[in-house]
Each structure stands twice: as structure tokens, then as C-alpha cells.
Design a protein around this motif. Structure first.
Motif, PDB file in Angstrom:
ATOM      1  N   ILE A   1     -22.372  32.964 -27.659  1.00  0.00           N
ATOM      2  CA  ILE A   1     -22.309  33.086 -26.348  1.00  0.00           C
ATOM      3  C   ILE A   1     -21.087  33.852 -25.475  1.00  0.00           C
ATOM      4  O   ILE A   1     -21.350  34.417 -24.543  1.00  0.00           O
ATOM      5  N   LEU A   2     -20.379  32.858 -25.762  1.00  0.00           N
ATOM      6  CA  LEU A   2     -19.117  33.130 -24.458  1.00  0.00           C
ATOM      7  C   LEU A   2     -18.381  34.650 -24.904  1.00  0.00           C
ATOM      8  O   LEU A   2     -18.180  35.503 -24.024  1.00  0.00           O
ATOM      9  N   LEU A   3     -18.228  34.393 -25.973  1.00  0.00           N
ATOM     10  CA  LEU A   3     -17.529  36.266 -26.213  1.00  0.00           C
ATOM     11  C   LEU A   3     -18.989  37.435 -25.502  1.00  0.00           C
ATOM     12  O   LEU A   3     -18.142  38.487 -25.546  1.00  0.00           O
ATOM     13  N   ALA A   4     -20.071  37.061 -25.915  1.00  0.00           N
ATOM     14  CA  ALA A   4     -21.422  38.456 -25.569  1.00  0.00           C
ATOM     15  C   ALA A   4     -20.652  37.934 -24.380  1.00  0.00           C
ATOM     16  O   ALA A   4     -21.389  39.451 -23.579  1.00  0.00           O
ATOM     17  N   ALA A   5     -20.800  37.095 -22.906  1.00  0.00           N
ATOM     18  CA  ALA A   5     -20.460  37.043 -22.036  1.00  0.00           C
ATOM     19  C   ALA A   5     -19.459  37.713 -21.565  1.00  0.00           C
ATOM     20  O   ALA A   5     -19.049  38.919 -19.992  1.00  0.00           O
ATOM     21  N   TYR A   6     -18.509  37.073 -21.766  1.00  0.00           N
ATOM     22  CA  TYR A   6     -17.463  37.864 -21.692  1.00  0.00           C
ATOM     23  C   TYR A   6     -17.234  39.513 -21.843  1.00  0.00           C
ATOM     24  O   TYR A   6     -16.696  40.707 -21.035  1.00  0.00           O
TER      25      TYR A   6
ATOM     26  N   PRO B   1      -8.239  39.820 -16.091  1.00  0.00           N
ATOM     27  CA  PRO B   1      -7.691  38.947 -16.725  1.00  0.00           C
ATOM     28  C   PRO B   1      -7.981  37.699 -15.798  1.00  0.00           C
ATOM     29  O   PRO B   1      -7.800  36.622 -16.631  1.00  0.00           O
ATOM     30  N   LEU B   2      -8.515  37.904 -14.240  1.00  0.00           N
ATOM     31  CA  LEU B   2      -9.403  35.914 -14.593  1.00  0.00           C
ATOM     32  C   LEU B   2     -10.561  35.877 -15.277  1.00  0.00           C
ATOM     33  O   LEU B   2     -11.229  34.693 -15.468  1.00  0.00           O
ATOM     34  N   LEU B   3     -11.064  36.895 -15.422  1.00  0.00           N
ATOM     35  CA  LEU B   3     -12.606  36.764 -16.247  1.00  0.00           C
ATOM     36  C   LEU B   3     -12.476  36.540 -18.280  1.00  0.00           C
ATOM     37  O   LEU B   3     -12.770  35.213 -18.162  1.00  0.00           O
ATOM     38  N   GLY B   4     -11.279  36.882 -18.397  1.00  0.00           N
ATOM     39  CA  GLY B   4     -10.475  36.598 -19.476  1.00  0.00           C
ATOM     40  C   GLY B   4      -9.569  35.289 -19.532  1.00  0.00           C
ATOM     41  O   GLY B   4     -10.632  33.939 -20.530  1.00  0.00           O
ATOM     42  N   LEU B   5      -9.117  34.709 -17.974  1.00  0.00           N
ATOM     43  CA  LEU B   5      -8.429  33.448 -18.500  1.00  0.00           C
ATOM     44  C   LEU B   5     -10.005  32.467 -18.614  1.00  0.00           C
ATOM     45  O   LEU B   5      -9.648  31.510 -19.068  1.00  0.00           O
ATOM     46  N   GLY B   6     -10.948  32.378 -17.830  1.00  0.00           N
ATOM     47  CA  GLY B   6     -11.796  31.775 -17.963  1.00  0.00           C
ATOM     48  C   GLY B   6     -13.118  31.078 -19.122  1.00  0.00           C
ATOM     49  O   GLY B   6     -13.290  30.522 -19.356  1.00  0.00           O
ATOM     50  N   CYS B   7     -12.960  32.967 -19.410  1.00  0.00           N
ATOM     51  CA  CYS B   7     -13.875  32.807 -20.356  1.00  0.00           C
ATOM     52  C   CYS B   7     -13.178  32.083 -21.890  1.00  0.00           C
ATOM     53  O   CYS B   7     -13.344  31.069 -23.302  1.00  0.00           O
ATOM     54  N   GLY B   8     -11.512  32.466 -22.339  1.00  0.00           N
ATOM     55  CA  GLY B   8     -10.769  31.741 -23.053  1.00  0.00           C
ATOM     56  C   GLY B   8     -10.069  30.347 -22.610  1.00  0.00           C
ATOM     57  O   GLY B   8     -10.640  29.478 -24.010  1.00  0.00           O
ATOM     58  N   VAL B   9      -9.886  29.455 -21.574  1.00  0.00           N
ATOM     59  CA  VAL B   9      -9.875  28.250 -21.518  1.00  0.00           C
ATOM     60  C   VAL B   9     -11.195  27.767 -21.868  1.00  0.00           C
ATOM     61  O   VAL B   9     -11.616  26.517 -22.089  1.00  0.00           O
ATOM     62  N   ALA B  10     -12.511  28.057 -21.529  1.00  0.00           N
ATOM     63  CA  ALA B  10     -13.388  27.300 -21.366  1.00  0.00           C
ATOM     64  C   ALA B  10     -14.369  27.335 -22.897  1.00  0.00           C
ATOM     65  O   ALA B  10     -14.279  26.074 -23.933  1.00  0.00           O
TER      66      ALA B  10
END
Length: 130
Positions: A9-14, A49-58
Motif C-alpha cells: 500500500i505504501l509503495l503504491a501510494a508512493y 525527495p520529501l515524499l520518499g523520505l516520508g514513505c520510506g520512514v513510514a
């Protein structure tokens, strides 16, 4: 929710946000004097990059670290490389930009995901010992 389901789900949202954000917001900021070019650069250098940061940390907190966050930004940037940056006409000129952007995106997704996943694993081990 199982780990694999929440990760997908996180990967799809990203993926959806990463691919859609520059194209959805561009018409809004076309009225700027530079034709929205500054806005597009801000999206590529800041928002993605901030989108990736948030999804990666989550994902790291929820599921632990994953190699998917090393691969996903590179694969998802390929359409931007050919469409938004007009690299299809002369690929030899833009390869340095491709590696710059993918390096930024991988750095902002995989490294925080790895750190959050390792912290999660160490906290789980310390809880299991006590």
C-alpha cells in the motif's frame, strides 16, 4: 494488516504520488513568469525527495527495511526522465541529471528506510529480551 500488505500500500501510494505530482501541479503554476519551470524544479528537488523520505520512514517503522526502496525511485523516475525533462531527443546530454536525481531519490528513500527499519528491529529485540 500484514506487513506485506501495508508495504505494498505504501509503495503504491508512493508510486502514484511520485508519478502524478509534477503533472497535476504544473498547470496550476504555468502562470508564473518562467512557465512553471521553477515550480517543476522545486517539485523534483524538494517535494519528491520529501515524499520518499516520508514513505520510506513510514515503511521502515511499520515493516522494517526493504530493498524495494532502493529500486522504486529509480524505476519511477524513468518516465519523468523521458517526458518531463525532454531527454528522449539527446540522451547523452542528460545522463548526469538522471544519475543526480535518482541518487537524490534513493538517498531520501532507502537510507531513512534502512535507519528506521534497523531502529525498529533493535527495539523489538530489546523488548523480546525483557
Amino acid at each position: 494488516m500484514s506487513n506485506s500488505k501495508s508495504r505494498w500500500i505504501l509503495l503504491a501510494a508512493y508510486a502514484v504520488l511520485f508519478l502524478a505530482l509534477p503533472y497535476v501541479t504544473q498547470p496550476i503554476f504555468k502562470s508564473v513568469g518562467d512557465g512553471g519551470f521553477g515550480w517543476i524544479l522545486m517539485i523534483f528537488y524538494l517535494a519528491l525527495p520529501l515524499l520518499g523520505l516520508g514513505c520510506g520512514v513510514a515503511d521502515g517503522i511499520a515493516n522494517g527495511w526493504s530493498l524495494w526502496w532502493l529500486i522504486a525511485p529509480v524505476v519511477l523516475f524513468i518516465p519523468h526522465f523521458f517526458l518531463a525533462m525532454d531527454a528522449a531527443s539527446n540522451l547523452s546530454v542528460y545522463w548526469d541529471e538522471f544519475f543526480l536525481f535518482t541518487g537524490i531519490y534513493v538517498g531520501f528513500t532507502f537510507i531513512p528506510n534502512l535507519i528506521a527499519g534497523l531502529i525498529r528491529n533493535s527495539l523489538q529485540r530489546s523488548r523480546a529480551k525483557s
